[in-house]
Design a protein around this motif. Structure first.
Motif, short mmCIF file in Angstrom:
data_model
loop_
_atom_site.label_atom_id
_atom_site.label_comp_id
_atom_site.label_asym_id
_atom_site.label_seq_id
_atom_site.Cartn_x
_atom_site.Cartn_y
_atom_site.Cartn_z
N LEU A 25 -10.13 -0.15 17.84
CA LEU A 25 -10.22 0.84 16.77
C LEU A 25 -10.96 0.23 15.59
O LEU A 25 -10.57 -0.84 15.09
N PRO A 26 -12.03 0.87 15.09
CA PRO A 26 -12.78 0.32 13.96
C PRO A 26 -12.04 0.54 12.65
O PRO A 26 -12.40 1.39 11.84
N LEU A 27 -11.01 -0.24 12.45
CA LEU A 27 -10.11 -0.03 11.32
C LEU A 27 -9.54 -1.36 10.86
O LEU A 27 -9.10 -2.17 11.67
N TYR A 28 -9.54 -1.56 9.54
CA TYR A 28 -8.89 -2.72 8.95
C TYR A 28 -7.53 -2.29 8.41
O TYR A 28 -7.42 -1.31 7.68
N LEU A 29 -6.50 -3.04 8.76
CA LEU A 29 -5.13 -2.70 8.38
C LEU A 29 -4.67 -3.64 7.28
O LEU A 29 -4.56 -4.85 7.48
N LYS A 30 -4.45 -3.08 6.08
CA LYS A 30 -3.97 -3.88 4.96
C LYS A 30 -2.47 -4.09 5.10
O LYS A 30 -1.69 -3.14 5.01
N CYS A 31 -2.06 -5.33 5.28
CA CYS A 31 -0.65 -5.64 5.58
C CYS A 31 0.13 -5.85 4.28
O CYS A 31 -0.12 -6.79 3.55
N GLU A 32 1.07 -4.95 4.02
CA GLU A 32 1.84 -4.98 2.78
C GLU A 32 3.28 -5.45 2.98
O GLU A 32 4.10 -5.30 2.09
N GLY A 33 3.58 -6.00 4.16
CA GLY A 33 4.95 -6.38 4.44
C GLY A 33 5.30 -7.83 4.19
O GLY A 33 6.43 -8.26 4.44
N PHE A 34 4.34 -8.61 3.68
CA PHE A 34 4.57 -10.03 3.51
C PHE A 34 4.98 -10.35 2.08
O PHE A 34 4.22 -10.86 1.27
N ASN A 35 6.22 -9.99 1.78
CA ASN A 35 6.87 -10.33 0.52
C ASN A 35 8.37 -10.39 0.79
O ASN A 35 8.81 -10.18 1.92
N GLY A 150 5.90 5.20 -12.63
CA GLY A 150 5.69 3.82 -12.22
C GLY A 150 5.44 3.68 -10.73
O GLY A 150 4.83 2.71 -10.29
N ASN A 151 5.90 4.66 -9.94
CA ASN A 151 5.71 4.62 -8.49
C ASN A 151 4.22 4.60 -8.14
O ASN A 151 3.75 3.72 -7.42
N TRP A 152 3.46 5.55 -8.69
CA TRP A 152 2.03 5.57 -8.35
C TRP A 152 1.23 4.57 -9.19
O TRP A 152 0.23 4.02 -8.72
N ARG A 153 1.70 4.31 -10.41
CA ARG A 153 0.95 3.38 -11.26
C ARG A 153 0.92 1.96 -10.66
O ARG A 153 -0.04 1.21 -10.88
N ALA A 154 1.95 1.59 -9.94
CA ALA A 154 1.97 0.26 -9.31
C ALA A 154 0.78 0.10 -8.38
O ALA A 154 0.16 -0.98 -8.32
N HIS A 155 0.41 1.14 -7.66
CA HIS A 155 -0.69 1.06 -6.69
C HIS A 155 -2.03 1.30 -7.35
O HIS A 155 -3.05 0.79 -6.88
N ALA A 162 -7.35 -4.04 -5.18
CA ALA A 162 -7.44 -5.12 -4.20
C ALA A 162 -8.27 -4.68 -2.99
O ALA A 162 -9.08 -5.46 -2.47
N ILE A 163 -8.10 -3.44 -2.55
CA ILE A 163 -8.88 -2.93 -1.42
C ILE A 163 -10.36 -2.84 -1.81
O ILE A 163 -11.25 -3.21 -1.04
N ALA A 164 -10.62 -2.34 -3.01
CA ALA A 164 -12.00 -2.20 -3.46
C ALA A 164 -12.72 -3.54 -3.57
O ALA A 164 -13.91 -3.65 -3.27
N ARG A 165 -12.00 -4.57 -4.01
CA ARG A 165 -12.61 -5.91 -4.10
C ARG A 165 -12.98 -6.42 -2.72
O ARG A 165 -14.05 -7.01 -2.53
N CYS A 186 -3.57 5.12 -5.21
CA CYS A 186 -4.86 4.72 -4.66
C CYS A 186 -5.91 5.82 -4.85
O CYS A 186 -7.04 5.54 -5.25
N ALA A 187 -5.52 7.06 -4.59
CA ALA A 187 -6.49 8.16 -4.71
C ALA A 187 -6.97 8.30 -6.16
O ALA A 187 -8.16 8.51 -6.41
N ARG A 188 -6.05 8.19 -7.11
CA ARG A 188 -6.44 8.32 -8.52
C ARG A 188 -7.38 7.19 -8.93
O ARG A 188 -8.31 7.40 -9.71
N TRP A 189 -7.11 5.98 -8.43
CA TRP A 189 -7.97 4.85 -8.82
C TRP A 189 -9.39 5.07 -8.31
O TRP A 189 -10.37 4.91 -9.08
#
Length: 332
Positions: A25-35, A150-155, A162-165, A186-189
């Motif tokens: 699958l031509p897809l990059y998966l951003k892993c957010e579970g490592f905390n 704060g829920n959406w502002r965190a992202h 981070a994704i854009a960089r 993310c969508a708002r950013w």
């Protein structure tokens, strides 16, 4: 590696899995579970608690209370334990036992709702319990993840930049829809910075978030039985609804390649695969956000006798494995 004194100070932002090798699958998966909370929800939990502390809502004797299907409850448990706050998590019977035990190990008191509300399902019943509790006892401070900015502002502040960089030429971003905090942040950013990124929301069949009919859902995390107040559909280009059997199939296909992800991640990967198959995949740079890891789902998504993992899912896995075997046998 950093040296930290607070669990919220560590969150791996730069880890992606290239799913071309694992799933074709031509897809990059951003892993957010490592905390230390094991999911993307640590970001929202930190942002919301920080704001409550700044605003003086958390006083001596206060008790944090929140409705959660699991991951945010764990994240708030981590934050509350590290800062000396008491915390009550109101969840429901779909929350798996390892998650409940993890919250309790961190000092959280967990209340499990056993019966859904007639119109609002389990979420409606959880919210009714929290509202009644706060109305009867002013010690309780409800962060209310469903309306808390704060829920959406965190992202907006962390995840999207981070994704854009990492992917300055990003074409498509796939985000699972629960409270829609990650999706909206993310969508708002990307909208604010005029990036031409196609935003695809991934939801569960049976969820009412985007106007679909309500139906039973076994896997906690994505989807909701009450329309999310935070959602603004004008920021979303497409929506994909995923059957839970397809979620299980995606999780098990990933596990067969050594990647143990949670149910929310399986849903997002399945939805992304469906969208790419319909809309073309050649030449696109696509990223999906993986909210969690799979250890908490060993007794559900990864258990062969779990109700959702019906015969069609097993047959689906066998069919895919057979196709892969044929492909591997072809001469180069």
């Amino acid at each position: 590696m950093p040296v930290i004194s607070d669990p919220a100070q560590f969150n791996e932002e730069e880890l992606y899995v290239d799913l071309r090798a694992a799933l074709g699958l031509p897809l990059y998966l951003k892993c957010e579970g490592f905390n230390f909370a094991g999911s993307v929800k640590l970001k929202a939990a930190t942002e919301m608690v920080n704001a409550a502390e700044r605003q003086g809502l958390l006083r001596p004797g206060s008790v944090l209370v929140e409705s959660s299907s699991g991951n945010l409850g764990v994240a708030l448990s981590v934050i509350a334990a590290s800062r000396g706050h008491r915390f009550l998590c109101v969840t429901d019977s779909r929350c798996n036992l390892p998650t409940i035990r993890l919250m309790e190990a961190l000092g959280t008191r967990v209340h499990v709702i056993r019966e859904p509300d007639v119109h609002g399902g389990f979420l409606g019943a959880r919210l009714a319990y929290v509202r009644a509790l706060c109305a009867s006892d002013d010690r309780y401070t409800w962060l209310n993840q469903y309306t808390n900015q704060g829920n959406w502002r965190a992202h907006f502040r962390t995840t999207a930049p981070a994704i854009a960089r990492r992917f300055p030429d990003l074409d498509v971003l796939f985000v699972g829809a629960g409270t829609t905090g990650t999706l909206m942040g993310c969508a708002r950013w990307f909208w604010q910075w005029r990036r031409r990124v196609h935003i695809v929301a991934v939801d569960s069949v049976g969820s009412v978030s985007f106007g679909g009919p309500a139906g039973p859902r076994m896997i906690p995390g994505l989807g909701t039985s009450v329309p999310p107040p935070m959602l603004d559909e004008s920021y979303v280009n497409d929506v994909v609804h995923v059957e839970e059997t397809d979620t299980v199939l995606a999780c098990r296909r990933l596990a067969a390649r050594g990647f143990l992800f949670g149910g929310s991640t399986g849903t997002v990967v399945s939805g992304a695969g469906q969208w790419l198959a319909r809309n073309g995949r050649d030449g696109l740079t696509s990223v999906a956000i993986a909210p969690d890891l799979g250890e908490r789902y060993l007794d559900t998504v990864y258990h062969q006798d779990w109700p959702v993992s019906a015969a069609e899912t097993v047959e689906g896995i066998e069919a895919i494995e057979a196709e892969e075997a044929v492909a591997m046998a072809r001469p180069a």
